[in-house]
Design an enzyme around this catalytic site. Structure first.
Site, PDB file in Angstrom:
ATOM      1  N   HIS A   1      -2.411  -5.025 -10.266  1.00  0.00           N
ATOM      2  CA  HIS A   1      -3.241  -3.924 -10.766  1.00  0.00           C
ATOM      3  C   HIS A   1      -3.651  -4.192 -12.206  1.00  0.00           C
ATOM      4  O   HIS A   1      -2.886  -4.750 -12.993  1.00  0.00           O
ATOM      5  CB  HIS A   1      -2.475  -2.593 -10.705  1.00  0.00           C
ATOM      6  CG  HIS A   1      -2.233  -2.115  -9.316  1.00  0.00           C
ATOM      7  ND1 HIS A   1      -3.091  -1.255  -8.668  1.00  0.00           N
ATOM      8  CD2 HIS A   1      -1.236  -2.393  -8.444  1.00  0.00           C
ATOM      9  CE1 HIS A   1      -2.625  -1.022  -7.445  1.00  0.00           C
ATOM     10  NE2 HIS A   1      -1.511  -1.695  -7.293  1.00  0.00           N
TER      11      HIS A   1
ATOM     12  N   GLY B   1      -1.732   2.129  -6.800  1.00  0.00           N
ATOM     13  CA  GLY B   1      -2.518   2.287  -8.025  1.00  0.00           C
ATOM     14  C   GLY B   1      -2.030   3.437  -8.877  1.00  0.00           C
ATOM     15  O   GLY B   1      -2.034   3.359 -10.116  1.00  0.00           O
TER      16      GLY B   1
ATOM     17  N   CYS C   1      -5.056   5.909  -4.101  1.00  0.00           N
ATOM     18  CA  CYS C   1      -4.360   4.628  -4.005  1.00  0.00           C
ATOM     19  C   CYS C   1      -2.944   4.839  -4.501  1.00  0.00           C
ATOM     20  O   CYS C   1      -2.726   5.106  -5.685  1.00  0.00           O
ATOM     21  CB  CYS C   1      -5.076   3.561  -4.825  1.00  0.00           C
ATOM     22  SG  CYS C   1      -4.231   1.960  -4.832  1.00  0.00           S
TER      23      CYS C   1
ATOM     24  N   GLU D   1     -10.264  -0.620  -5.133  1.00  0.00           N
ATOM     25  CA  GLU D   1      -9.232  -1.416  -4.486  1.00  0.00           C
ATOM     26  C   GLU D   1      -9.749  -2.784  -4.061  1.00  0.00           C
ATOM     27  O   GLU D   1     -10.857  -2.922  -3.556  1.00  0.00           O
ATOM     28  CB  GLU D   1      -8.668  -0.683  -3.273  1.00  0.00           C
ATOM     29  CG  GLU D   1      -7.863   0.557  -3.619  1.00  0.00           C
ATOM     30  CD  GLU D   1      -6.971   1.012  -2.489  1.00  0.00           C
ATOM     31  OE1 GLU D   1      -6.260   0.158  -1.909  1.00  0.00           O
ATOM     32  OE2 GLU D   1      -7.000   2.203  -2.156  1.00  0.00           O
TER      33      GLU D   1
ATOM     34  N   CYS E   1       0.863  -1.184   0.000  1.00  0.00           N
ATOM     35  CA  CYS E   1       0.000   0.000   0.000  1.00  0.00           C
ATOM     36  C   CYS E   1       0.890   1.222   0.000  1.00  0.00           C
ATOM     37  O   CYS E   1       1.578   1.493   0.990  1.00  0.00           O
ATOM     38  CB  CYS E   1      -0.930   0.006   1.217  1.00  0.00           C
ATOM     39  SG  CYS E   1      -1.905   1.521   1.355  1.00  0.00           S
TER      40      CYS E   1
END
Length: 292
Positions: free
Chosen positions: A172, A233, A230, A221, A75
């Protein structure tokens, strides 16, 4: 049991931070779900836990649980909050730290302007390592990367969405959209997350390219739903945009919660993410001893 915690946010992506450097709390997936609950708990996109270094080569271990209680690999926004937390509460005096995650070692660094820069490591494009298993599905080539068609069916409609997969320590699937405000994130996001091509599920990114140095982004997410920002992301979107030939080596990513700056020189170079990390409040919460 009474658990002390700190509430933090990075570009609107919010976290509950737990300090287990002295002792483990022994939390279950049910406890993490209770902490993340916005009505009956503290409320958070993810729970971040600080643990002692598992080896001399790093300063801390960083453990991440999604709002659904599942542990995940990475994260980015959380990494910045992690670094801000350990410095602010006196667990370290370093500006640059090395942190062990499930995805490998990351290196957050506090900058003079108050933001945090994180070395997010090298992006992974090998399909098996993402992991992404498209079988015999044929992709379209674009620039130095590809777009794979995903057949998605909701109750209202059926569509083929073209995504480009990449791992930033977590998987992703990035797709281009003409207008981020009109993107059907709530419809297609959960279908992409659970698509059988992604055996570990996936974070679904919806990217609108504004210029070669500016994009807008929304991310659905894995295990959480759409968030205000994110970090991993944002890194994934920029990396995909660069590989598709659409973006320069440094890009500002505008999300609902704020702006991140992502830089990648390509190849085996690490992806560098810079953005804010803010403490919201400290508190304690009473949790049941046993909670499945």
């Amino acid at each position: 049991m009474r658990i002390p915690f700190t509430k933090m946010q990075g570009a609107g992506n919010d976290f509950v931070v737990l300090d287990e450097t002295q002792a483990r709390f022994g939390l279950t997936a049910g406890h993490y779900r209770a902490l993340a609950d916005r009505h009956f708990g503290v409320g958070a996109d993810q729970i971040l836990t600080v643990r002692p270094a598992p080896s001399p080569e790093v300063d801390f271990e960083y453990v991440i649980h999604n709002a659904d209680g599942a542990e995940v690999e990475q994260c980015g926004n959380g990494a910045r909050c992690f670094a801000r937390y350990v410095r602010d509460v006196g667990l370290t005096q370093k500006d640059a730290i090395r942190v062990q995650t499930r995805a490998g070692v990351i290196e957050p660094q506090l900058t003079a302007d108050g933001r945090v820069c994180v070395n997010m490591g090298t992006p992974v494009f090998e399909l098996a390592r993402i992991p992404f298993a498209p079988g015999s599905t044929q992709p379209e080539s674009s620039g130095l990367w590809k777009k794979w068609p995903l057949a998605l069916t909701s109750q209202a409609q059926t569509a083929i969405q073209f995504i480009s997969p990449v791992s930033m320590g977590n998987p992703h699937a990035v797709q281009l959209v003409a207008d981020i405000d009109q993107a059907e994130v709530q419809v297609w996001g959960p279908l992409i997350e659970h698509h059988p091509f992604f055996p570990n599920r996936v974070n679904a990114g919806f990217m609108q390219v504004m210029s070669r140095r500016q994009i807008r982004l929304r991310v659905y997410e894995r295990g959480t739903g759409e968030t205000l920002a994110c970090g991993s992301g944002a890194c994934a979107a920029v990396v995909v945009g660069i590989r598709l030939g659409l973006l320069d080596a440094e890009v500002d990513v505008h999300m609902q919660g704020g702006r991140l700056t992502i830089a990648w020189a390509g190849g085996s170079s690490p992806v560098m993410m810079t953005g804010p990390a803010t403490t919201v409040f400290h508190g304690q919460i009473e949790l049941p001893q046993c909670l499945d």
